[in-house]
Design an enzyme around this catalytic site. Structure first.
Site, PDB file in Angstrom:
ATOM      1  N   LYS A  94     127.299  21.072  20.091  1.00 49.46           N
ATOM      2  CA  LYS A  94     127.774  21.951  19.027  1.00 49.46           C
ATOM      3  C   LYS A  94     126.876  23.164  18.987  1.00 49.46           C
ATOM      4  O   LYS A  94     125.649  23.038  19.025  1.00 49.46           O
ATOM      5  CB  LYS A  94     127.683  21.202  17.677  1.00 49.46           C
ATOM      6  CG  LYS A  94     128.144  22.031  16.491  1.00 49.46           C
ATOM      7  CD  LYS A  94     129.625  21.945  16.309  1.00 49.46           C
ATOM      8  CE  LYS A  94     130.178  23.031  15.392  1.00 49.46           C
ATOM      9  NZ  LYS A  94     130.458  24.313  16.106  1.00 49.46           N
ATOM     10  N   LYS A 130     125.257  25.935  23.425  1.00 51.16           N
ATOM     11  CA  LYS A 130     125.424  27.366  23.107  1.00 51.16           C
ATOM     12  C   LYS A 130     126.129  28.012  24.292  1.00 51.16           C
ATOM     13  O   LYS A 130     126.030  27.538  25.419  1.00 51.16           O
ATOM     14  CB  LYS A 130     124.054  28.029  22.921  1.00 51.16           C
ATOM     15  CG  LYS A 130     124.090  29.244  22.045  1.00 51.16           C
ATOM     16  CD  LYS A 130     123.918  28.874  20.604  1.00 51.16           C
ATOM     17  CE  LYS A 130     124.102  30.060  19.687  1.00 51.16           C
ATOM     18  NZ  LYS A 130     123.674  29.728  18.311  1.00 51.16           N
ATOM     19  N   GLY A 169     131.082  30.607  16.211  1.00 55.78           N
ATOM     20  CA  GLY A 169     130.679  32.003  16.375  1.00 55.78           C
ATOM     21  C   GLY A 169     129.168  32.149  16.458  1.00 55.78           C
ATOM     22  O   GLY A 169     128.412  31.219  16.228  1.00 55.78           O
ATOM     23  N   ASP A 170     128.747  33.330  16.819  1.00 56.53           N
ATOM     24  CA  ASP A 170     127.339  33.752  16.781  1.00 56.53           C
ATOM     25  C   ASP A 170     127.431  35.286  16.806  1.00 56.53           C
ATOM     26  O   ASP A 170     128.486  35.839  16.458  1.00 56.53           O
ATOM     27  CB  ASP A 170     126.564  33.167  17.984  1.00 56.53           C
ATOM     28  CG  ASP A 170     125.047  33.250  17.797  1.00 56.53           C
ATOM     29  OD1 ASP A 170     124.483  32.413  17.085  1.00 56.53           O
ATOM     30  OD2 ASP A 170     124.415  34.170  18.369  1.00 56.53           O
ATOM     31  N   SER A 383     129.779  23.946   9.619  1.00 57.35           N
ATOM     32  CA  SER A 383     130.621  23.710  10.802  1.00 57.35           C
ATOM     33  C   SER A 383     130.865  22.210  10.976  1.00 57.35           C
ATOM     34  O   SER A 383     131.966  21.783  11.311  1.00 57.35           O
ATOM     35  CB  SER A 383     129.945  24.234  12.067  1.00 57.35           C
ATOM     36  OG  SER A 383     130.198  25.601  12.251  1.00 57.35           O
TER      37      SER A 383
HETATM   38  N1  GLU Z   1     125.681  30.216  15.815  1.00 61.15           N
HETATM   39  C1  GLU Z   1     125.304  29.505  14.634  1.00 61.15           C
HETATM   40  C2  GLU Z   1     123.895  28.948  14.776  1.00 61.15           C
HETATM   41  O1  GLU Z   1     123.060  29.575  15.380  1.00 61.15           O
HETATM   42  C3  GLU Z   1     126.341  28.490  14.197  1.00 61.15           C
HETATM   43  C4  GLU Z   1     126.699  27.457  15.215  1.00 61.15           C
HETATM   44  C5  GLU Z   1     127.878  26.569  14.804  1.00 61.15           C
HETATM   45  O2  GLU Z   1     128.377  26.679  13.694  1.00 61.15           O
HETATM   46  O3  GLU Z   1     128.244  25.761  15.658  1.00 61.15           O
HETATM   47  O4  GLU Z   1     123.548  27.913  14.270  1.00 61.15           O
END
Ligand code: GLU
Length: 451
Positions: A94, A130, A169-170, A383
């Site tokens: 995730k 990621k 997202g990121d 999430s």
């Molecule tokens: N990109 C976000 C983080 O750095 C959220 C990741 C997600 O919701 O899977 O945690």
């Protein structure tokens, strides 16, 4: 019988550097964790014998692929896409997808490594991953973004799944991009499942997901201050960034009675000595768009504020600094300046925004330091709740979700505290987060044997 021969921290890092040449962000992230873990496992033979940290620092899998798309002028464009599946000991991989021109394997490996510990700290069943691409959505038309996202998912779909790997997202990936990618996944597989989070509310998304990372950052600040008999109200806060994390952190800080005096983007920073009201924060949310350097327009709208081109906000005196922009945006020199100007707490909204020598400055000066993997875990936590809602096909109400987010952040704070106390009484949250995050993943890996 095998004779146990532990590598020490230095030998371990030599190996990391040798096996991952040139991946400086990844080295940085691994070192920051390894220092604390080597200390923790010094007298714990089982973790050494099973080489747990070495295994967590070797992604389960790194997938890299070509993404071709056609721009509005008919030119063929070629990008590189990635998914780093770091560790799935405690749940499906995730973690977000980042679309930014700086994206490379080192950055995604550091993010996936960090995500493994962060997701563990949430207490939910999520492993770490990621992904992303060097595609830059800024300045692109909706149609260009759609074509890119569809092409990206046309390869990514074979590596992800609701029980396998659930991206979100990121930086550069918001509801629009998630929509195009979810639509393409559904079209290719003919399955309507929670394969992505951060979805729109009409098509499987969760309330509070958008606000959760930024709000969680300020909740973590609130808990750190409370633990040292202090409050958010009345604090002068410097925020960097002006995206989803920064604006929601600013919003929550203002709601709790703090005075937010800065925000920034790639063009520079705004200093508003009168403080950002909710109205001003909402102006930033509405205007943060698809063009870089848009924040400069703020000063025309709200006189009294000044724009500092090409600079970062850390020279503005403040009680609290919330770096919410990107990695390595707060250097050793910035940290020294913040300490000189009397900063009491630094809480990371972005992933690894503070350099390792910057973190050392804060730790040495006994400044309360909320590390990203604990402080910004609210986003991925919600999430996780979006995944549960997709599995049960029931939507939770906003109040329930707000309450769950608050509880999860409080719980992360207590988990960190368990390992954070230094002999001199200083609460070292960075160390607490590293050890608490590691332990859960490590114990699950031990249960599975050698693999
Ligand atoms: N990109 C976000 C983080 O750095 C959220 C990741 C997600 O919701 O899977 O945690």
């Amino acid at each position: 019988m095998a004779v146990s021969d532990h590598v020490n921290l230095e030998q371990f890092m030599d190996g990391v550097l040798r096996r991952n040449p040139g991946e400086t962000e990844f080295h940085q992230a691994v070192y920051e964790v390894a220092v604390d873990i080597f200390d923790f496992i010094e007298d714990k033979e089982v973790y050494h014998a099973a080489q747990i940290l070495r295994r967590i620092a070797e992604p389960d899998r790194v997938v890299s692929f070509r993404v071709c798309w056609e721009d509005d002028c008919g030119n063929v464009r070629v990008q590189r896409g990635y998914r780093v599946q770091n560790n799935n000991a405690i749940g499906p991989y995730k973690g977000g997808l980042r679309f930014h021109r700086s994206v490379n394997q080192s950055i995604l490996k550091f993010l996936a490594f960090e995500q493994t510990f962060k997701n563990s700290l949430t207490g939910l069943a999520m492993g770490g991953g990621k992904g992303g691409s060097d595609f830059n959505p800024k300045g692109k038309s909706d149609n260009e973004v759609m074509r890119f996202c569809q092409s990206f998912m046309t390869e990514l779909y074979r590596h992800v799944g609701e029980h396998t790997d659930v991206p979100a997202g990121d930086i550069g990936v918001g509801a629009r991009e998630i929509g195009y990618m979810f639509g393409q996944y559904k079209r290719i597989t003919n399955r309507y499942v929670g394969v992505l989070t951060g979805k729109g509310l009409e098509w499987g998304g969760s309330l509070v997901r958008k606000e959760s990372t930024g709000y969680g950052v300020v909740y973590f600040l609130e808990d750190m201050l409370k633990h040292s008999n202090d409050v958010v109200e009345g604090k002068v806060v410097a925020v960097s960034g002006s995206g989803n994390v920064a604006t929601h952190a600013a919003e929550k800080a203002v709601q709790l009675g703090a005075k937010v005096v800065t925000m920034s983007d790639s063009g520079g920073f705004v200093h508003d000595p009168d403080g950002f009201t909710l109205e001003k924060v909402h102006w930033v949310m509405a205007h943060k768009g698809h063009r870089s350097g848009q924040l400069a327009d703020y000063v025309a709208e709200f006189p009294g504020a000044t724009f500092h081109e090409g600079e970062r906000p850390w020279k503005v005196p403040c009680d609290v600094a919330l770096p919410c922009a990107t990695q390595n945006e707060l250097s050793k020199a910035d940290a020294e300046l913040l300490v000189k100007n009397g900063v009491k707490a630094v809480v990371e909204g972005a992933n690894m925004p503070t350099t390792n020598d910057g973190v050392k400055v804060f730790r040495d000066a006994r400044v309360l330091f909320g590390p990203a993997k604990a402080a910004n875990a609210g986003g991925v936590a919600v999430s996780g709740l979006e995944m549960s809602q997709n599995s049960t096909r029931l939507m939770l109400r906003e109040e329930e979700l707000q309450g769950l987010l608050r509880d999860i952040m409080l719980n992360i704070h207590s988990n960190c505290l368990e390992y954070a106390k230094r002999p001199d009484g200083y609460v070292d949250y960075a160390k607490g987060a590293n050890i608490a995050g590691f332990k859960k993943v490590a114990d699950a890996m031990l249960a599975f044997g050698i693999q």
